[in-house]
Motif scaffolding. Structure first.
Motif, PDB file in Angstrom:
ATOM      1  N   THR A 213       0.967  -1.161   0.384  1.00  0.00           N
ATOM      2  CA  THR A 213      -0.114   0.750  -0.022  1.00  0.00           C
ATOM      3  C   THR A 213       0.775   1.420  -0.220  1.00  0.00           C
ATOM      4  O   THR A 213       2.473   1.192   0.677  1.00  0.00           O
ATOM      5  N   ALA A 214       0.797   2.525  -0.696  1.00  0.00           N
ATOM      6  CA  ALA A 214       1.073   3.584  -0.719  1.00  0.00           C
ATOM      7  C   ALA A 214       0.056   4.465   0.129  1.00  0.00           C
ATOM      8  O   ALA A 214      -1.321   4.515  -0.119  1.00  0.00           O
TER       9      ALA A 214
ATOM     10  N   GLN B  74      17.760 -12.296  -3.623  1.00  0.00           N
ATOM     11  CA  GLN B  74      17.026 -11.103  -2.214  1.00  0.00           C
ATOM     12  C   GLN B  74      16.918 -10.291  -2.222  1.00  0.00           C
ATOM     13  O   GLN B  74      16.271  -9.611  -1.676  1.00  0.00           O
ATOM     14  N   MET B  75      16.402 -10.134  -3.635  1.00  0.00           N
ATOM     15  CA  MET B  75      15.342  -8.885  -3.291  1.00  0.00           C
ATOM     16  C   MET B  75      14.055  -8.525  -3.858  1.00  0.00           C
ATOM     17  O   MET B  75      13.529 -10.099  -3.937  1.00  0.00           O
ATOM     18  N   LEU B  76      13.428  -7.795  -3.124  1.00  0.00           N
ATOM     19  CA  LEU B  76      12.335  -6.888  -2.695  1.00  0.00           C
ATOM     20  C   LEU B  76      11.849  -6.291  -4.170  1.00  0.00           C
ATOM     21  O   LEU B  76      12.314  -5.065  -4.079  1.00  0.00           O
ATOM     22  N   ARG B  77      10.829  -7.300  -5.045  1.00  0.00           N
ATOM     23  CA  ARG B  77      10.256  -6.791  -5.599  1.00  0.00           C
ATOM     24  C   ARG B  77       8.954  -5.914  -5.744  1.00  0.00           C
ATOM     25  O   ARG B  77       8.737  -7.508  -5.253  1.00  0.00           O
ATOM     26  N   PHE B  78       8.386  -4.996  -5.817  1.00  0.00           N
ATOM     27  CA  PHE B  78       7.402  -5.135  -5.508  1.00  0.00           C
ATOM     28  C   PHE B  78       6.605  -3.918  -6.874  1.00  0.00           C
ATOM     29  O   PHE B  78       6.689  -2.882  -6.869  1.00  0.00           O
ATOM     30  N   HIS B  79       5.198  -4.229  -6.364  1.00  0.00           N
ATOM     31  CA  HIS B  79       3.973  -3.454  -6.891  1.00  0.00           C
ATOM     32  C   HIS B  79       2.855  -2.656  -6.130  1.00  0.00           C
ATOM     33  O   HIS B  79       3.521  -3.100  -4.721  1.00  0.00           O
ATOM     34  N   VAL B  80       2.702  -1.220  -6.208  1.00  0.00           N
ATOM     35  CA  VAL B  80       2.111  -0.484  -4.701  1.00  0.00           C
ATOM     36  C   VAL B  80       1.020   0.073  -5.931  1.00  0.00           C
ATOM     37  O   VAL B  80       0.742   0.482  -6.419  1.00  0.00           O
ATOM     38  N   HIS B  81      -0.119  -0.369  -4.713  1.00  0.00           N
ATOM     39  CA  HIS B  81      -1.433   0.168  -5.401  1.00  0.00           C
ATOM     40  C   HIS B  81      -1.634   1.535  -4.206  1.00  0.00           C
ATOM     41  O   HIS B  81      -1.484   1.416  -2.875  1.00  0.00           O
ATOM     42  N   THR B  82      -2.124   2.292  -4.881  1.00  0.00           N
ATOM     43  CA  THR B  82      -2.510   3.026  -3.780  1.00  0.00           C
ATOM     44  C   THR B  82      -4.001   3.181  -2.829  1.00  0.00           C
ATOM     45  O   THR B  82      -4.641   2.418  -3.427  1.00  0.00           O
ATOM     46  N   ALA B  83      -3.919   3.685  -1.838  1.00  0.00           N
ATOM     47  CA  ALA B  83      -4.925   2.750  -0.570  1.00  0.00           C
ATOM     48  C   ALA B  83      -6.550   3.485  -1.141  1.00  0.00           C
ATOM     49  O   ALA B  83      -6.726   4.205  -1.052  1.00  0.00           O
TER      50      ALA B  83
ATOM     51  N   GLN C 143     -17.205  12.339   0.309  1.00  0.00           N
ATOM     52  CA  GLN C 143     -17.160  13.679   0.463  1.00  0.00           C
ATOM     53  C   GLN C 143     -16.800  14.317  -0.284  1.00  0.00           C
ATOM     54  O   GLN C 143     -14.938  13.751   0.125  1.00  0.00           O
ATOM     55  N   GLN C 144     -16.787  15.387  -1.001  1.00  0.00           N
ATOM     56  CA  GLN C 144     -15.444  15.482  -1.417  1.00  0.00           C
ATOM     57  C   GLN C 144     -14.760  14.514  -2.720  1.00  0.00           C
ATOM     58  O   GLN C 144     -13.327  15.137  -2.209  1.00  0.00           O
ATOM     59  N   ASP C 145     -14.944  13.936  -3.343  1.00  0.00           N
ATOM     60  CA  ASP C 145     -14.613  13.701  -3.826  1.00  0.00           C
ATOM     61  C   ASP C 145     -13.449  13.677  -4.770  1.00  0.00           C
ATOM     62  O   ASP C 145     -12.906  13.030  -5.266  1.00  0.00           O
ATOM     63  N   ASP C 146     -13.293  14.947  -5.229  1.00  0.00           N
ATOM     64  CA  ASP C 146     -12.591  15.478  -6.133  1.00  0.00           C
ATOM     65  C   ASP C 146     -11.097  15.677  -5.550  1.00  0.00           C
ATOM     66  O   ASP C 146     -10.258  15.614  -5.399  1.00  0.00           O
ATOM     67  N   ASP C 147     -11.244  15.901  -3.822  1.00  0.00           N
ATOM     68  CA  ASP C 147     -10.159  15.916  -3.291  1.00  0.00           C
ATOM     69  C   ASP C 147      -9.105  14.060  -3.499  1.00  0.00           C
ATOM     70  O   ASP C 147      -7.533  14.739  -3.461  1.00  0.00           O
ATOM     71  N   ASN C 148      -9.726  13.520  -3.279  1.00  0.00           N
ATOM     72  CA  ASN C 148      -9.292  12.397  -3.627  1.00  0.00           C
ATOM     73  C   ASN C 148      -7.769  12.304  -4.911  1.00  0.00           C
ATOM     74  O   ASN C 148      -7.435  11.416  -4.985  1.00  0.00           O
ATOM     75  N   ILE C 149      -8.126  12.899  -5.617  1.00  0.00           N
ATOM     76  CA  ILE C 149      -7.207  13.175  -6.810  1.00  0.00           C
ATOM     77  C   ILE C 149      -6.032  13.638  -6.194  1.00  0.00           C
ATOM     78  O   ILE C 149      -4.629  12.774  -6.517  1.00  0.00           O
ATOM     79  N   ILE C 150      -5.888  14.333  -5.331  1.00  0.00           N
ATOM     80  CA  ILE C 150      -4.517  15.426  -4.625  1.00  0.00           C
ATOM     81  C   ILE C 150      -4.033  14.387  -3.636  1.00  0.00           C
ATOM     82  O   ILE C 150      -3.254  14.057  -3.278  1.00  0.00           O
ATOM     83  N   ARG C 151      -5.259  13.548  -3.073  1.00  0.00           N
ATOM     84  CA  ARG C 151      -4.386  12.424  -1.817  1.00  0.00           C
ATOM     85  C   ARG C 151      -3.669  11.195  -3.040  1.00  0.00           C
ATOM     86  O   ARG C 151      -2.779  10.609  -2.198  1.00  0.00           O
ATOM     87  N   ILE C 152      -4.596  10.693  -4.025  1.00  0.00           N
ATOM     88  CA  ILE C 152      -3.880  10.067  -4.672  1.00  0.00           C
ATOM     89  C   ILE C 152      -2.212  10.126  -4.873  1.00  0.00           C
ATOM     90  O   ILE C 152      -1.493   9.432  -5.180  1.00  0.00           O
ATOM     91  N   ALA C 153      -2.344  11.906  -5.688  1.00  0.00           N
ATOM     92  CA  ALA C 153      -1.292  11.975  -6.403  1.00  0.00           C
ATOM     93  C   ALA C 153      -0.137  11.978  -5.936  1.00  0.00           C
ATOM     94  O   ALA C 153       1.006  11.410  -5.180  1.00  0.00           O
ATOM     95  N   TRP C 154      -0.104  12.630  -3.957  1.00  0.00           N
ATOM     96  CA  TRP C 154       0.983  12.020  -3.801  1.00  0.00           C
ATOM     97  C   TRP C 154       0.903  11.050  -2.624  1.00  0.00           C
ATOM     98  O   TRP C 154       2.417  10.581  -1.880  1.00  0.00           O
ATOM     99  N   GLN C 155       0.173   9.852  -2.419  1.00  0.00           N
ATOM    100  CA  GLN C 155       0.192   8.484  -2.066  1.00  0.00           C
ATOM    101  C   GLN C 155       1.720   7.636  -3.158  1.00  0.00           C
ATOM    102  O   GLN C 155       2.290   6.867  -3.158  1.00  0.00           O
TER     103      GLN C 155
ATOM    104  N   ALA D 248       0.060   0.905  -9.720  1.00  0.00           N
ATOM    105  CA  ALA D 248      -1.435   0.856  -9.897  1.00  0.00           C
ATOM    106  C   ALA D 248      -2.169   2.020  -9.217  1.00  0.00           C
ATOM    107  O   ALA D 248      -2.113   2.122  -7.615  1.00  0.00           O
ATOM    108  N   LEU D 249      -2.662   3.460  -9.447  1.00  0.00           N
ATOM    109  CA  LEU D 249      -4.032   3.712  -8.859  1.00  0.00           C
ATOM    110  C   LEU D 249      -5.375   4.163  -8.676  1.00  0.00           C
ATOM    111  O   LEU D 249      -5.802   3.806  -9.442  1.00  0.00           O
TER     112      LEU D 249
END
Length: 551
Positions: free
Chosen positions: A279-280, A314-323, A330-342, A355-356
Motif C-alpha cells: 500500500t501507499a 534476495q531482492m524485494l520486487r514490488f507493486h504498489v497500489h494506492t490505498a 465526500q468531496q471526492d475531487d479531493d481524492n485526486i490530490i490524495r492519490i497523487a501524493w500517495q 496502480a492508482l
C-alpha cells in the motif's frame, strides 16, 4: 557527515531556547508522532555500507536496479475489469492505447471464490467488482487482439490462482506464444485471505500445496512469471499499521518459502519469482521509509535465514497500489490530490510497478474517465515532476533514515514473535494477526471520530448539503443474464466426455503428491469451467469455514 560537536551542542541549546519562547506564544498544534527536528545525531551510528549501499546491490535499501527509473520507468497499471470478457477487452485496448504499460485484471467475486456464473451463490454479483471468468473462452475473449508476449499481466486471484494461471497459459498457447515468453504475476497469496480478505475456498494446508505447486511449475516452465504476489496491501487495507503490513506479509512469505523448501525446491530457483504488493498510504515520509526498510529487511531474511545466494533471490520486487480505504465519498475531487501524493511516495520509495485508485473508488468501480485520470497522474509524475530523475533522492535524510531504521526494527520484533508462535499458519490459527489488525483499525477509527486525525470533508471543512456531481459507473443488470447464456451455450457445445475425463485426472492428481498444474492446463483446454474444477478440489480438499477454525 562531519560537524563540530561543541558548536553543535551550543547551537542546539540556542535552538531549544528559541523553541521555548515560540511555543509559549504559539503552542504546537497537536501532539505529533514525529520528533520536532532530526539532526546528524539521529543517524550517528548509520553505517552507509552496511545499511544503505548502492542501488542494485545488497541490501538494496536504495533500490533494486543500478539506474532505477533513469533506465526504465515503473510499469504503469490500472486495476481494471468489469462485467463481461468482451467489455473488459475493450477497456484494456483503450488503456493500452492511452499509454498503460501493463494490465491488472480485476475479477468478480464469484470468480475469486471459484464459482461459475450459473451458481445460485453467484447471482447478483456477476461482473460487479471485476470481470466474470468462467472458462478458457472468457480468458480468450479478454485478451483477444492483445499480444501476451509483449504485455505484462497481473491477475488479482488467490484461492483459484492455479486454475486462472492455467487458463492464461492455454490462451497464450492458442495464440502461438510459449509459456516461457509470458511475463506477469498471479497474486496466489492464500494466507492473507484468512486474515484480511476472506476469499478463501480450501483450508490453509491444501491451499499451501497449490501455492507450492505453482512455485515449482513456474520456476521451470514460466521463468519470467511471478508465481506469487504477497499481499501486504490487503493486510494494510484490512486495518493493519504500516509496520504490521510489512511484518505479517513477511511472516506469510516465510511460511511459503519454508513449505517450498520442505517440498525439495531450491530457494535460488524459486525465490526470484516472489513479488509483492504494498500500500501507499497517506503518511508521506513514513511510507517512503517503509519501502526502503522492507527492501533491507527482506534481503537480510533471504540471505541470512534461507541462504539465498543470488541477488534476484534476495531482492524485494514490488507493486504498489494506492490505498483505497482512505478515499472519501465526500468531496471526492479531493481524492485526486490524495492519490497523487500517495503515488509520489511509492515512486520515491522505489516501486517497480504502480496502480492508482481512481477518485470515485470510495463508491464504485471506476469509470473510464476516472481511470484515465489516474493513469495520467502516473504519467505526469513520470515525465513532468522530475522525481524520477535521480535515485533515492531522500537517502541520507536524517528523518527518513531514522524512520527506515525504526520501521525495520519494529517489523523484526513482530516477525520474531510470530516465529515463537510456530510461524504464520500457527499465528493465524491462534488469531494473533487478526486481533492485532483489529486493534489498530479500531484505534485508527477512534482517532477520526475524536478529531485527533483530520480527514478533510469528513470531520473538518465539511460541506453541508453537498451536491454530488460525479457520474458513477453502473454495471448493466443484464450482464449476469448474458454471461449465464454464454456459459450455457459453452456447456452444450463442448466435448463433455473430454471434460469428464480431464476432471477425473484432476481428482486423481489432487489425491497424490504430483504437481497439479499440468493437469489443470489440460482440463481448461477442454473448456472445463472454473466452478467444475474447483468443485472437484472442494470435494478432495474440503472447504474452510471461518466459524470452524480447526484446519
Amino acid at each position: 557527515m562531519k560537524y563540530d560537536e561543541k558548536r553543535f551542542a551550543e547551537a542546539q541549546q540556542s535552538y531549544e531556547e528559541r523553541v521555548e519562547k515560540a511555543t509559549s506564544r504559539f503552542p504546537e498544534r497537536q501532539e505529533f508522532a514525529a520528533n520536532r527536528l532530526y539532526t546528524p545525531q539521529d543517524i550517528a551510528d548509520l553505517d552507509y555500507n552496511e545499511k544503505l549501499g548502492f542501488p542494485g546491490a545488497y541490501p538494496f535499501t536504495r533500490g533494486i536496479q543500478p539506474t532505477m527509473y533513469r533506465g526504465r520507468l515503473w510499469t504503469m497499471r490500472q486495476y481494471s475489469g468489469f462485467a463481461t470478457a468482451e467489455e473488459t477487452n475493450a477497456l484494456y485496448k483503450y488503456l493500452l492505447q492511452a499509454g498503460q504499460t501493463g494490465l491488472s485484471v480485476a475479477m468478480d467475486l464469484p470468480t475469486q471464490i471459484g464459482l461459475d456464473s450459473d451458481s445460485p451463490q453467484a447471482q447478483g454479483e456477476i461482473g460487479k467488482v471485476g470481470v466474470a471468468i468462467d472458462s478458457l473462452q472468457d480468458m480468450e475473449d479478454i485478451f483477444d487482439g492483445i499480444p501476451l508476449d509483449k504485455v505484462s499481466t497481473s491477475m488479482t486471484i488467490n484461492a483459484p490462482a492455479a486454475v486462472l494461471l492455467a487458463m492464461y497459459v492455454a490462451t497464450a498457447e492458442k495464440k502461438g506464444i510459449a509459456a516461457k515468453d509470458l511475463r506477469g504475476t498471479i497474486q496466489n497469496d492464500i494466507l492473507k485471505e484468512y486474515i484480511a480478505r476472506g476469499t478463501y475456498i480450501f483450508p490453509p494446508r491444501p491451499s499451501m500445496r497449490l501455492v507450492t505447486d505453482t512455485f515449482s511449475y513456474c520456476s521451470q516452465e514460466i521463468p519470467h512469471w511471478n508465481m506469487i504476489s504477497v499481499g501486504a496491501y490487503h493486510i494494510r487495507e484490512a486495518g493493519a499499521s504500516m509496520v504490521q503490513e510489512i511484518a505479517f506479509a513477511f511472516a506469510n512469505a516465510i511460511a511459503y518459502i519454508e513449505a517450498a523448501l520442505k517440498a525439495g525446491q531450491d530457494v535460488d530457483a524459486f525465490a526470484p519469482g516472489i513479488s509483492w504488493i504494498f500500500t501507499a498510504g497517506l503518511d508521506f515520509f513514513p511510507e517512503i521509509a517503509k519501502f526502503r526498510a522492507a527492501r533491507r529487511l527482506w534481503a537480510s531474511i533471504m540471505k541470512e535465514r534461507f541462504g539465498a545466494t543470488k541477488a534476484k533471490a534476495q531482492m524485494l520486487r514490488f507493486h504498489v497500489h494506492t490505498a483505497g480505504s482512505v478515499l472519501t465519498a465526500q468531496q471526492d475531487d479531493d481524492n485526486i490530490i490524495r492519490i497523487a501524493w500517495q503515488a509520489m511516495s511509492a515512486i520515491l520509495g522505489g516501486t517497480q510497478s504502480l496502480a492508482l485508485c481512481a477518485k470515485d473508488e470510495a463508491e464504485s468501480i471506476p469509470t473510464r474517465e476516472s481511470t484515465t485520470l489516474a493513469l495520467r497522474t502516473q504519467q505526469l509524475l513520470a515525465f513532468e515532476s522530475g522525481i524520477a530523475d535521480t535515485i533515492d533522492p531522500l537517502g541520507g535524510s536524517y528523518y527518513v533514515e531514522t524512520l527506515t531504521d525504526q520501521i525495520e526494527r519494529e517489523a523484526r520484533e513482530y516477525i520474531h514473535k510470530i516465529d515463537e508462535m510456530g510461524g504464520a499458519v500457527a499465528a493465524i490459527e491462534q488469531g494473533y494477526m487478526q486481533q492485532e489488525m483489529a486493534t489498530h483499525a479500531f484505534e485508527y477509527e477512534q482517532e477520526i471520530e475524536s478529531g485527533k486525525r483530520t480527514v478533510i470533508g469528513v470531520n473538518k471543512y465539511v460541506i453541508e448539503d453537498e451536491e454530488h456531481h460525479t457520474q458513477l459507473l453502473q454495471v448493466d443488470p443484464a450482464v449476469g443474464d448474458r454471461q449465464m447464456a454464454k456459459l450455457k451455450k459453452l456447456k452444450e457445445t463442448r466435448d463433455n466426455a473430454a471434460v469428464e475425463k480431464a476432471l477425473a485426472k484432476v481428482r486423481k492428481v489432487a489425491r497424490s503428491e504430483e504437481n497439479i498444474m499440468p493437469c489443470l492446463i489440460e482440463a481448461v483446454k477442454t473448456y472445463a469451467t472454473l466452478g467444475e474444477i474447483c468443485g472437484v478440489l472442494r470435494e478432495e480438499f474440503g472447504e474452510y469455514h471461518q466459524d470452524h477454525p480447526a484446519f
